[in-house]
Each structure stands twice: as C-alpha cells, then as structure tokens.
Scaffold this active site. Structure first.
Site, PDB file in Angstrom:
ATOM      1  CG  ASP A   1      -1.797   1.171   1.376  1.00  0.00           C
ATOM      2  OD1 ASP A   1      -1.678   2.100   0.536  1.00  0.00           O
ATOM      3  OD2 ASP A   1      -2.608   1.198   2.308  1.00  0.00           O
TER       4      ASP A   1
ATOM      5  CD  GLU B   1      26.468   4.817   7.820  1.00  0.00           C
ATOM      6  OE1 GLU B   1      26.266   3.614   8.051  1.00  0.00           O
ATOM      7  OE2 GLU B   1      25.853   5.748   8.375  1.00  0.00           O
TER       8      GLU B   1
ATOM      9  CB  CYS C   1      24.018   7.937  10.869  1.00  0.00           C
ATOM     10  SG  CYS C   1      23.387   6.672   9.769  1.00  0.00           S
TER      11      CYS C   1
ATOM     12  CB  THR D   1      14.744   3.433   4.911  1.00  0.00           C
ATOM     13  OG1 THR D   1      15.455   2.196   5.032  1.00  0.00           O
ATOM     14  CG2 THR D   1      13.355   3.239   5.469  1.00  0.00           C
TER      15      THR D   1
ATOM     16  CB  SER E   1      17.847  -0.430  13.711  1.00  0.00           C
ATOM     17  OG  SER E   1      16.751  -0.240  12.848  1.00  0.00           O
TER      18      SER E   1
ATOM     19  CG  HIS F   1      20.076   9.701  12.211  1.00  0.00           C
ATOM     20  ND1 HIS F   1      20.578  10.015  10.957  1.00  0.00           N
ATOM     21  CD2 HIS F   1      19.855   8.358  12.203  1.00  0.00           C
ATOM     22  CE1 HIS F   1      20.673   8.906  10.247  1.00  0.00           C
ATOM     23  NE2 HIS F   1      20.238   7.887  10.975  1.00  0.00           N
TER      24      HIS F   1
ATOM     25  CE  LYS G   1       8.742   4.388  14.010  1.00  0.00           C
ATOM     26  NZ  LYS G   1       7.819   3.356  14.424  1.00  0.00           N
TER      27      LYS G   1
ATOM     28  CG  ASN H   1      19.323   7.118   6.094  1.00  0.00           C
ATOM     29  OD1 ASN H   1      19.878   8.139   6.514  1.00  0.00           O
ATOM     30  ND2 ASN H   1      19.373   5.963   6.732  1.00  0.00           N
TER      31      ASN H   1
ATOM     32  CB  SER I   1      23.552   1.671  13.523  1.00  0.00           C
ATOM     33  OG  SER I   1      22.227   2.075  13.335  1.00  0.00           O
TER      34      SER I   1
HETATM   35  N1  CAA Z   1      -0.697   3.072   5.810  1.00  0.00           N
HETATM   36  C1  CAA Z   1      -0.050   3.801   6.760  1.00  0.00           C
HETATM   37  N2  CAA Z   1       0.931   3.285   7.543  1.00  0.00           N
HETATM   38  C2  CAA Z   1       1.292   2.005   7.348  1.00  0.00           C
HETATM   39  C3  CAA Z   1       0.663   1.194   6.373  1.00  0.00           C
HETATM   40  C4  CAA Z   1      -0.374   1.773   5.588  1.00  0.00           C
HETATM   41  N3  CAA Z   1      -1.002   1.077   4.649  1.00  0.00           N
HETATM   42  N4  CAA Z   1       1.227  -0.033   6.437  1.00  0.00           N
HETATM   43  C5  CAA Z   1       2.176   0.006   7.409  1.00  0.00           C
HETATM   44  N5  CAA Z   1       2.204   1.232   7.958  1.00  0.00           N
HETATM   45  C6  CAA Z   1       3.087   1.723   9.023  1.00  0.00           C
HETATM   46  C7  CAA Z   1       3.277   0.722  10.150  1.00  0.00           C
HETATM   47  O1  CAA Z   1       2.216   0.778  11.082  1.00  0.00           O
HETATM   48  C8  CAA Z   1       4.605   1.209  10.724  1.00  0.00           C
HETATM   49  O2  CAA Z   1       4.379   2.337  11.536  1.00  0.00           O
HETATM   50  P1  CAA Z   1       5.090   2.439  12.978  1.00  0.00           P
HETATM   51  O3  CAA Z   1       6.565   2.279  12.721  1.00  0.00           O
HETATM   52  O4  CAA Z   1       4.717   3.789  13.476  1.00  0.00           O
HETATM   53  O5  CAA Z   1       4.572   1.306  13.782  1.00  0.00           O
HETATM   54  C9  CAA Z   1       5.354   1.703   9.486  1.00  0.00           C
HETATM   55  O6  CAA Z   1       4.377   1.877   8.466  1.00  0.00           O
HETATM   56  C10 CAA Z   1       6.392   0.716   8.988  1.00  0.00           C
HETATM   57  O7  CAA Z   1       5.769  -0.525   8.872  1.00  0.00           O
HETATM   58  P2  CAA Z   1       6.534  -1.855   9.288  1.00  0.00           P
HETATM   59  O8  CAA Z   1       7.123  -1.705  10.653  1.00  0.00           O
HETATM   60  O9  CAA Z   1       5.639  -3.000   9.051  1.00  0.00           O
HETATM   61  O10 CAA Z   1       7.685  -1.805   8.187  1.00  0.00           O
HETATM   62  P3  CAA Z   1       8.832  -2.775   7.871  1.00  0.00           P
HETATM   63  O11 CAA Z   1       8.742  -4.051   8.612  1.00  0.00           O
HETATM   64  O12 CAA Z   1       8.851  -2.847   6.392  1.00  0.00           O
HETATM   65  O13 CAA Z   1      10.144  -2.019   8.430  1.00  0.00           O
HETATM   66  C11 CAA Z   1      11.815  -0.386   8.753  1.00  0.00           C
HETATM   67  C12 CAA Z   1      10.337  -0.623   8.459  1.00  0.00           C
HETATM   68  C13 CAA Z   1      12.214  -1.126  10.048  1.00  0.00           C
HETATM   69  C14 CAA Z   1      12.038   1.104   8.932  1.00  0.00           C
HETATM   70  C15 CAA Z   1      12.671  -0.920   7.553  1.00  0.00           C
HETATM   71  O14 CAA Z   1      12.395  -0.165   6.418  1.00  0.00           O
HETATM   72  C16 CAA Z   1      14.167  -0.899   7.815  1.00  0.00           C
HETATM   73  O15 CAA Z   1      14.727  -1.859   8.331  1.00  0.00           O
HETATM   74  N6  CAA Z   1      14.878   0.234   7.436  1.00  0.00           N
HETATM   75  C17 CAA Z   1      16.325   0.356   7.640  1.00  0.00           C
HETATM   76  C18 CAA Z   1      16.696   0.507   9.093  1.00  0.00           C
HETATM   77  C19 CAA Z   1      16.374   1.847   9.685  1.00  0.00           C
HETATM   78  O16 CAA Z   1      16.169   2.826   8.997  1.00  0.00           O
HETATM   79  N7  CAA Z   1      16.376   1.906  11.033  1.00  0.00           N
HETATM   80  C20 CAA Z   1      16.144   3.129  11.737  1.00  0.00           C
HETATM   81  C21 CAA Z   1      16.881   3.174  13.058  1.00  0.00           C
HETATM   82  S1  CAA Z   1      18.625   2.854  12.823  1.00  0.00           S
HETATM   83  C22 CAA Z   1      19.282   4.346  12.296  1.00  0.00           C
HETATM   84  O17 CAA Z   1      18.674   5.364  12.438  1.00  0.00           O
HETATM   85  C23 CAA Z   1      20.610   4.346  11.614  1.00  0.00           C
HETATM   86  C24 CAA Z   1      20.412   4.403  10.140  1.00  0.00           C
HETATM   87  O18 CAA Z   1      20.438   5.469   9.544  1.00  0.00           O
HETATM   88  C25 CAA Z   1      20.160   3.159   9.434  1.00  0.00           C
END
Ligand code: CAA
Length: 389
Positions: A29, A79, A111, A152, A201, A233, A242, A275, A308
C-alpha cells in the site's frame, strides 16, 4: 568563545524514484511508504557519484575564496567511504580548491561521523580561533532491491563551515553522549549493501535518545520547554515523529504539538531525498532553518545524532540574528525540483550498477546524468579520477 555553523549547504544526485510508484511495484500500500515510513521521493546515485563527489558538490555550493584560504581542517564523516586507506577529505580538499596547509581526515561511526567532525571542529577552533573547519557528511544508503530497508535508501551530502562568531547557529559546548556495542545495523567490508535488524534498530535509536536526553537534562538543567524545535537523525522521516513522541510521552499534549509543528519543517528536505546517513541530521537542520518561519535570535534547537552500532549524542545550538540571510533556500529547493524521475526499471538498474571490483579500468560515460560540478569520471590503474566542471 562563540563557535558554530557559519555556512551550510547540501547536494543530492539529480535522479530519484517516486515512493508511491515503488510501493505499487512491490505490492505494498503506497501509504505505508508515504505515511508509515514518511518518504515521498528517494534520491539514487548514478555511477558518476560516490560519497566523495557528493561531498565535493555540497562543499562547492558554499565555499568562497576567503573560506578556501582560512579552512585548515577538513573532516569527512561517511559510512560509504571509497578507499580503505585514503580519506575522502583529501579528494574534497583538492576538488574544492582549499589551501594546502590543512589537515584532512575521514571519520567513521555509522551515521554519527559528521557529528564527531563537529565536535572535533569545535575543539580545533577553540585552540585556533582564526581557523575555519569544513565538516562533511556524505553517503549513499543502500539496502538492495526487495529488502525491508529498500524504502529507506537515499544519497546526498551536507557541507558545513564552522568558525568562531558563526552567522547561523552557535553550538552549546555541553552535550551528552553514549556508546554501546550492539548489532542493529552494519555493513561488512565485502558488502555494498547494509545489513540491518530493522525493528531492533528503531528500538535502539529511541532507547539511546531517551538515555542521552535524560543525561543532557541532568548535566545542563535544561528541559524540553527550553527548545524552540528539535532535529533528529532521520533514517526515514517517521523516525522523527517517533522521537518526539518518545520525548513527550509524560508531558501534556501542547508540548507535543509545539514540537510537531516544527517537525514538519524539519523533514521537508529529508522526505524528498531519503536517508543520507551521516548528513541526515544536518539535512533536517537545514530544512528546519530554511522552511520554518524565522526563529527569534537566541532560540535554542535540540539535535540528536545516532550512529548504529552504536553511538548517540544530544547537543544543542542557538540561532543567530538574521540567520536566514546566510541560508540558500531557493538554490536548495532547485536542487530537489530539478531532479529527473527514474522509472522503476531505471532505478533498479542504477541501484545495482557497480564499479569494477577486480582492478580493471572504467571510463564512466552516462549522458543521461546531470553530473553536478564534481563527479567521478572513471578509474584507471586502481586510481579514482574525479573531475570538476
Ligand atoms: N498506511 C499507513 N501506515 C502504514 C501502512 C499503511 N497502509 N502499512 C504500514 N504502515 C506503518 C506501520 O504501522 C509502521 O508504523 P510504525 O513504525 O509507526 O509502527 C510503518 O508503516 C512501517 O511498517 P513496518 O514496521 O511493518 O515496516 P517494515 O517491517 O517494512 O520495516 C523499517 C520498516 C524497520 C524502517 C525498515 O524499512 C528498515 O529496516 N529500514 C532500515 C533501518 C532503519 O532505517 N532503522 C532506523 C533506526 S537505525 C538508524 O537510524 C541508523 C540508520 O540510519 C540506518
């Protein structure tokens, strides 16, 4: 001594993928990407761009001849560095035309690298008040096609000149930092793509934020009401929301609303770029300063840096009178607006294109790409060749 950010600029490649279209092709979606993750567009780096050329373009967009004469330290946070030995700072020093009697190093801690650069720059200027320091945060964020991290990704660089009596943001000397050895996100030397435990993460990021902010409050006696706005960040822009909710969970709604109002200005650029790892916090700061109505001189802005692995730091700065005069909103909006949209097929091909890893030469010749001023033109006998237009 008053030390801080005197100039700030950014650069991102001129091609992007539309997140709604990517979601459709991935059978997701689109609202998950645009609202759940909070990204509208994602910059993609063609072969002509690496962290060095991105940083050089960001630097070239802000430096004048006086800066080139006075900068005596170049700190390159990344990085996605391009050599195990030589620092990206040395190439940028040359491409940006900085005087020869300077130090140049690269800093790595995910980062957090550019923040480490800022802290080192402050110490250097305290000891050498007439110096200017160029701090760079430049990265290409890549998780790969069809991965959880795919929405991302991103690419870009932020360049900042730090000096005494800065015109944009004075940096407070008090800050709180924390290090813990964890495996939330990393990239082994052999891999072009990052590895990540996505949910962990997110939790680690928020856990660090709460701990360092509590420590900052204890050390400084300040609390949330002392901040006009917060920048975080931003691995994806929802992370900033968040973060605000985590900091305000025990406070009344008006405090959350106050910070949420400026949050929208602080994510405006990031949601169109994705990012950029080391540069993400500073892209958000730039977005806030350029997109929000002018803050009163003396307003305090909170900054949370997270790398990280992991290192986190909460620090702060105070906006200077008339700081808007020294920003470049129109030019930065043009960098974003003048990009070309890639089809999903073009995006997939561009993301997977890689430089040779077997030591062979390459001349990069892609007429489709608007290169910016500095770009990688090829590799010859294992030496990277950069050009400046
Ligand atoms: N409409 C609106 N919202 C929706 C939706 C829809 N149809 N479907 C899902 N969502 C929402 C979910 O509810 C969720 O919201 P919350 O986080 O507020 O609960 C959000 O969309 C993401 O959904 P999921 O958690 O199911 O997504 P995912 O399993 O695909 O993972 C992620 C998301 C963890 C960010 C993934 O993209 C990822 O691993 N990214 C890389 C890691 C990252 O960025 N980590 C951040 C912290 S680490 C850091 O900051 C260092 C760095 O730079 C990497």
């Amino acid at each position: 001594m008053d030390i801080g950010i005197d100039k700030i600029g950014f650069y991102t490649p001129n091609v992007y993928v539309d997140m709604e279209k990517l979601a459709e092709v991935r059978g997701v979606d689109p609202a998950k990407y645009t609202i759940g993750i909070g990204q509208e567009k994602m910059s993609i780096a063609p072969l002509h761009h690496d962290s060095v050329s991105l940083a050089a373009n960001a630097a070239l967009s802000i430096l004048d001849d006086e800066d080139r004469e006075k900068i005596d330290f170049v700190l390159f946070g990344s990085e996605s560095g391009v050599d195990h030995s030589k620092s990206g700072a040395v190439w940028v020093h040359n491409l940006a035309g900085i005087q020869q009697n300077a130090r140049c190093v690269e800093l790595k801690q995910a980062c957090y690298g550019a923040t480490a650069g800022i802290k080192m720059a402050m110490g250097h200027i305290a000891l050498n008040p007439d110096s200017k320091v160029l701090v760079l945060g430049a990265d290409i964020a890549k998780y790969g096609l069809n991965t959880g991290g795919e929405p991302t990704q991103g690419a870009g660089a932020v360049a900042m000149v730090l000096s005494q009596n800065p015109r944009i943001l004075s940096l407070d000397n008090d800050s709180a930092s924390m290090t813990k050895d964890i495996s939330d996100f990393w990239r082994p030397l052999y891999s072009d793509y990052a590895f990540v435990d996505g949910k962990f993460s997110n939790e680690a990021y928020l856990g660090f934020l709460k701990e360092v902010f509590d420590n900052y409050k204890e050390k400084t006696g300040r609390n949330l009401s002392d901040f006009e706005a917060m920048c975080f960040h931003l691995p994806y822009t929802k992370m900033g929301k968040k973060a605000i909710l985590a900091l305000t969970e025990d406070l009344d709604e008006s405090e959350t609303k106050r910070l949420m109002d400026s949050y929208h200005d602080s994510i405006y650029y990031n949601k169109q770029v994705g990012n950029v790892y080391t540069g993400s916090l500073y892209l958000s700061l730039l977005s806030l300063l350029e997109q929000a109505p002018e803050f009163k001189a003396g307003s305090r802005i909170g900054l949370f840096s997270y790398g990280s692995g992991a290192v986190g730091e909460f620090f702060s700065g105070i906006v200077k009178p008339d700081y808007k005069k020294y920003l470049n909103k129109d030019a930065h909006e043009s960098v974003l607006d003048d990009r070309r949209e890639l089809s999903i097929e073009e995006y997939e091909a561009t993301l997977e294109k890689a430089l040779p890893k077997d030591g062979s030469d390459i001349a990069i010749d892609d007429e489709q790409v608007n290169l910016g001023k500095a770009y990688l033109s090829g590799i010859k006998e294992n030496v990277r060749l950069y050009s400046v237009k």
